[in-house]
Design an enzyme around this catalytic site. Structure first.
Site: not given
Lengths: 327, 709
Positions: B458, B600-601, B670, B672-673
């Site tokens: 996503i 990393p990017k 992870g 994202g959160e």
């Protein structure tokens, strides 16, 4: 979507003639507001008369007046060197409005003609006297954080969303309108209306008229002017309140002053009493505070916009202070 | 241990596709005979449809059909009325304003839009309430099974502490609003063969949902979702409007495309639920926390329940012997919420991390020092060691980069003209997950590797991360590796949610690569080649065009032995205008402590995106409803304010970048959160430090600054 006819013309005369032919027709220039209104079902013109090719894009100095054609884009005006030099307040106000993409296509005349951004006006399932006279005002007793505190009526408390118009009111601009018979001029401050009992009418443009140009007298406010826009994010947000402030100071005294607020009324709200108070006085914070207090004399809030009773005078003081401090 | 990944500044593998328009999103697929669906929505908030007049719409030009509860095709999974989930077109009940009541299908989108405006419904209206805080007042809150109270030590111990604070925090509804609008293309063909192009965070989940509703074999359903234009949690479920589109396709026997409007994004595809939370904290005068009480109310709908981990963080984030939490849901007559980035924890962290700051102020302590003093050595909730936690190092890096030493503990001390400056800090934490996934690897004699898994991307850069894992393990250049995803026929993987994809699918990629490597070594040995021979030569020598392997990978016993979390620290510098109340974020430093950084990017992009989302949550985002009508009032991008570029200052991102020894073969957790969780509190804390004004209701708009004394 509902079908409509699209016409294009290249002269003001033919544009006005086309407008007269059909009551349910509308001019379209940048379309940044009209298309939204059509998509939302707020308006459904049968004919759109495209006036983008009418040669009304001039920006020039004629005598002691700056002339701006009604179809000059917001960007063209804001970036024009004459405007930046003679009317920086107008350039500042334009750049505070919308986004770069919108300003590139939005025109001066279209900016004047934009409708309120009141959410009840745009949702056809909600009551709105401006959209549907007699249906009631959703904002009174509803979500009215963005709404007016001056010159309100019990029919409508919407505000005019423009920044440009706030500066033009402060700058004593004149609007030139034309119909089939000829031209007439009105002061910019008299172009827009208060809601009163006819909130469906935003302005005094007649059904057979077209906006041709603006005439703005040059002034001595160039050095000390500022457009302050207070908003929820730094760009692409309508004003909670805005202030166009211009000062002419000589010998430590205010010899000319212009103050107009946006986001507080159904039209740009010129602060005449505050201006009269400041004329001839020293440009001190104390006097600015007095002027701000005077401006609020007839203010009335509606719950969620109570904060404007404080934000508005604060912003007047800040705009005047920044205008004064410009070297 | 040196990180072999971090030196690599690889671009996003699909970046060129995205910026040149080659990436194809669901709505861009052209199928022969494609038709267009437009939804008709309820204009009342609660009640029953009495009549639905579709005649004018059916006669309108280009219209093929109008599908509603009156003529819906068979969906055996919906036959039993009522219950959860909401069964679209299998009920005449209205549960929220804007509920889809029919779908008009025409041969163009414009014709369908016009015809939809001709459908007229009459209703029997009922009393409703969309005001979440009013519902709490009316005692509508309920406790759900599976959301038990938590207690460790003494309940409400803060009430007897030497120093106490108690405060209430309010969060409005936030709407995900990814750039890409929600929708689906559904193509129901003879013999119950179904192909869909979806905007989904889980192709297997979409496939399973459609199979369940229509009771057709799962193999009959092909779900494609190669590119997704942002999800933030809203595409973690197959929404009723997607089922409606499948129904329409089944009904007319042609493919149907639905793309909902921006306004419909506010009502029918979820939101971050509104929340009210009370936090009580107790401490000794020396700054030792002695009690934490966290009580939360979260919005849900009347027709489905939605819960999230609002009170999780209070249970383990700080060393404290006495902790109790409670979580209630409060049904209102609105569409059901769904997870939004940093779900639950982001809501809870605003309250907890604001309260921690309030307590530090009450103790006259530096809030950073207060956090460090109460940093736990182990997870007291689960009574286990943390697998990996480097918070103190993250504090050190972040505080140095933001210039924390410039901060004054006394609010309102830093003044520049009308601007007041302040610094704030907060922590974010999220469970470091690892699920079960399968990956197929095909190593070819032409020197390329293809990896396949039915996962999604996503936006975080899933393909990039997986490619880098394989590239490092097999020594194959990135441009010779292709990672295929977003296709339900590929080996199964879970939905992309909960910051688990890299950990879960990456582990399977790891296992596939290890297996391929050993197969090549065996083949080399069998053909008397050097063990270090290039795989291309080995395959050629063995006359093999390719070799392939499929591996399923999942966590083991290590998850029983250790408590696994990702952490973030957010530092924010703000300035607040004394006269106008405008808050400007001046600088952001976010430090991620999430194990090895594989890419990393894209990892940095995740943190930057989280910070931008955090600025929105803190300062601008709020979905506003007129409770007299139950309708959203700011349901467009002009009035629902996501931050613009001019709102965002320099964002510095740093990573601890140490492998978690237990979580998975990469040591990566992870991100994202945690990029978002806690961020809004850092802003609120900075505003307090600047002004002495404690804003406990988000978003922190200028009017709230002026109103606060």
């Amino acid at each position: 979507m509902i079908n409509f006819q699209y016409l294009r013309t290249t002269t003001a005369k033919s544009a006005i003639a086309l407008l007269l032919k059909d009551k349910n027709s509308k001019f379209i220039a940048g379309g940044t507001n009209l298309i939204d209104l059509m998509k939302r079902g707020v308006t459904a013109p049968e004919k759109l008369i495209d006036i983008n090719h009418v040669p009304l894009k001039q920006i020039e100095l004629v005598g002691d007046k700056v002339i701006i054609g009604a179809l000059a884009s917001n960007t063209a005006v804001a970036e024009n060197s004459l405007i930046k030099e003679k009317l920086p307040l107008l350039a500042m106000a334009l750049n505070a409005g919308a986004s770069a993409q919108l300003r590139n296509v939005a025109t001066v005349g279209g900016n004047m003609m934009q409708r309120t951004r009141c959410g009840y006006f745009y949702d056809i399932e909600m009551p709105c006297n401006k959209r549907q006279p007699g249906s009631g005002c959703g904002a009174i007793g509803g979500f009215n954080r963005m709404h007016a505190i001056f010159g309100t009526s019990d029919k409508c408390i919407a505000v005019h969303p423009s920044d440009m118009c706030v500066a033009l009111t402060a700058l004593d601009a004149v609007v030139v309108l034309a119909n089939a018979k000829g031209e007439r001029k009105i002061l910019f401050k008299d172009f827009h209306r208060l809601a009163g009992d006819t909130p469906q009418l935003d302005n005094n443009l007649k059904a057979d008229e077209m906006i041709i140009r603006l005439e703005i007298p040059i002034n001595n406010l160039v050095k000390n002017s500022h457009y302050l826009k207070v908003r929820d994010r730094a760009s692409y947000a309508f004003a909670l309140v805005s202030v166009a402030a211009g000062l002419e100071i000589s010998n430590n005294k205010i010899t000319d002053v212009r103050l107009t607020m946006g986001g507080v009324a159904h039209k740009p709200w010129r602060l005449t009493a505050s201006e009269n108070f400041l004329k001839g006085k020293e440009a001190t914070v104390e006097n600015f505070e007095q002027a701000a207090k005077l401006a609020m004399t007839d203010a009335k809030s509606f719950g969620e916009n109570d904060f404007k009773l404080q934000m508005a005078p604060n912003s007047i003081i800040e705009a005047l202070t920044v205008a004064k401090s410009k070297a | 241990m040196e990180n072999q990944f971090l030196r690599d500044e690889n671009d996003r593998v699909d970046g060129i596709y995205k910026v040149t328009g080659k990436a194809k999103y669901f709505a861009e697929y052209e199928l022969p005979g494609l038709t267009y669906g437009v939804l008709v929505t309820s204009t009342i908030t609660k009640g029953k449809i009495l009549s639905l007049d579709t005649k004018a719409a059916e006669k309108a030009p280009g219209v093929i059909s109008v599908v509603s509860h009156l003529n819906k095709p068979s969906a055996p999974g919906y036959e039993q009325e009522g219950g959860s989930p909401f069964k679209i077109f299998y009920t005449d009940k209205i549960f929220f304003n804007g509920q889809p009541i029919a779908i008009v299908v025409a041969n163009t989108f414009e014709k369908a839009t016009y015809a939809a405006s001709l459908v007229k419904a009459t209703y029997a209206k009922e009393e409703f309430n969309t005001d979440f805080e009013k519902a709490i007042g009316d005692a509508k809150a309920k406790k759900l099974q599976g959301q038990p109270d938590y207690k460790r030590g003494i309940e409400n111990a803060y009430k007897t502490a030497e120093v106490q604070i108690e405060a209430k925090y309010h969060l409005p509804i936030e709407t995900h609003n990814p750039m890409e609008l929600h929708g689906i293309i559904a193509d129901w063909r003879p013999n119950n063969q179904v192909t869909v192009y979806a905007k989904t965070q889980g192709v297997k989940a979409t496939q399973g949902t459609i199979a369940n509703v229509f009771k057709i074999p799962i193999e009959n359903i092909q779900v494609n979702s190669e590119f997704v234009g942002g999800g933030f949690g809203m595409a973690l479920r197959t929404w009723p409007v997607e089922i409606a589109t499948v129904m329409a396709s089944k009904h007319i026997g042609k493919p149907v495309k639905l793309v909902i409007t921006r306004m419909q994004m506010f009502t029918m595809v979820g939101n971050r639920p509104a929340a009210v939370q009370t936090i009580g904290l107790g401490a000794n005068k020396d700054g030792t926390l002695t009690g934490i009480t966290h009580r939360a109310f979260g919005e849900t709908s009347v027709y489905e329940n939605f819960t999230e981990g609002v009170v999780n963080m209070a249970k383990f984030m700080y060393q404290c012997d006495n902790v109790n939490t409670q979580y209630f849901v409060v049904p209102v007559d609105l569409g059901v919420p769904i997870w939004m980035r940093g779900p639950g924890e982001a809501t809870g962290a605003f309250a907890l991390e604001s309260a921690i700051d309030e307590m530090a102020h009450a103790l006259d302590m530096d809030p950073l020092e207060f956090r460090i003093k109460n940093d736990p050595e182990k997870d007291q909730q689960r009574n286990k060691p943390f697998s990996d936690k480097n918070i103190k190092e993250a504090y050190r890096i972040g505080s140095q980069k933001i210039g924390w030493s410039e901060r004054k503990n006394k609010p309102g001390s830093l003044i520049d003209g009308q601007w007041k400056m302040g610094y704030g800090v907060s922590i974010g934490v999220f469970n470091a997950n690892r699920g079960r996934a399968s990956v197929k690897g095909i190593l070819k004699a032409d020197g390329t590797l293809v990896l396949q898994s039915a996962t999604s991307d996503i936006g975080p850069g899933t393909g990039t991360g997986m490619t880098l894992i394989a590239s490092k393990l097999l020594g194959i250049p990135v441009n010779k590796i292709k990672f295929e995803l977003g296709d339900s026929s590929l080996p199964p993987a879970p939905s992309q949610g909960g910051s688990a994809t890299l950990s879960t699918v990456g582990s399977a990629v790891n296992d596939v690569c290890v297996s391929l490597k050993s197969t090549i070594a065996e083949l080399a040995a069998n053909s008397n080649m050097d063990a270090t021979s290039n795989f291309v030569e080995v395959l050629k020598k063995n006359n093999l065009p390719s070799i392939e392997v499929t591996k399923q990978s999942q966590a083991g016993k290590e998850r029983d032995d250790y408590s696994m979390y990702s952490f973030s620290i957010h530092f924010v510098k703000v300035k607040v205008h004394s006269l106008t109340g405008v808050v400007k974020v001046d600088k952001i430093v976010s430090v991620g402590d999430s194990g090895t950084i594989v890419s990393p990017k894209t990892a940095r992009s995740q943190m930057v995106g989280g910070a931008v989302g955090g600025v929105g949550m803190a300062l601008t985002e709020e979905s506003i409803i007129d409770h007299r009508y139950g309708r959203y009032i700011n349901n467009n991008f002009a009035d629902y304010h996501v931050p613009v570029n001019a709102d965002i200052p320099e964002i510095e991102v740093h990573f601890i970048n140490k492998p978690d020894p237990y979580i998975n073969p990469m040591g990566a957790k992870g991100m994202g959160e945690i990029a978002l969780i806690g961020f809004s509190a850092a802003v609120a804390n900075a505003v307090f430090n600047a002004t002495g004004k404690r804003i406990r209701t988000l978003p922190i708009t200028p009017d709230k600054i002026l109103a606060s004394s």
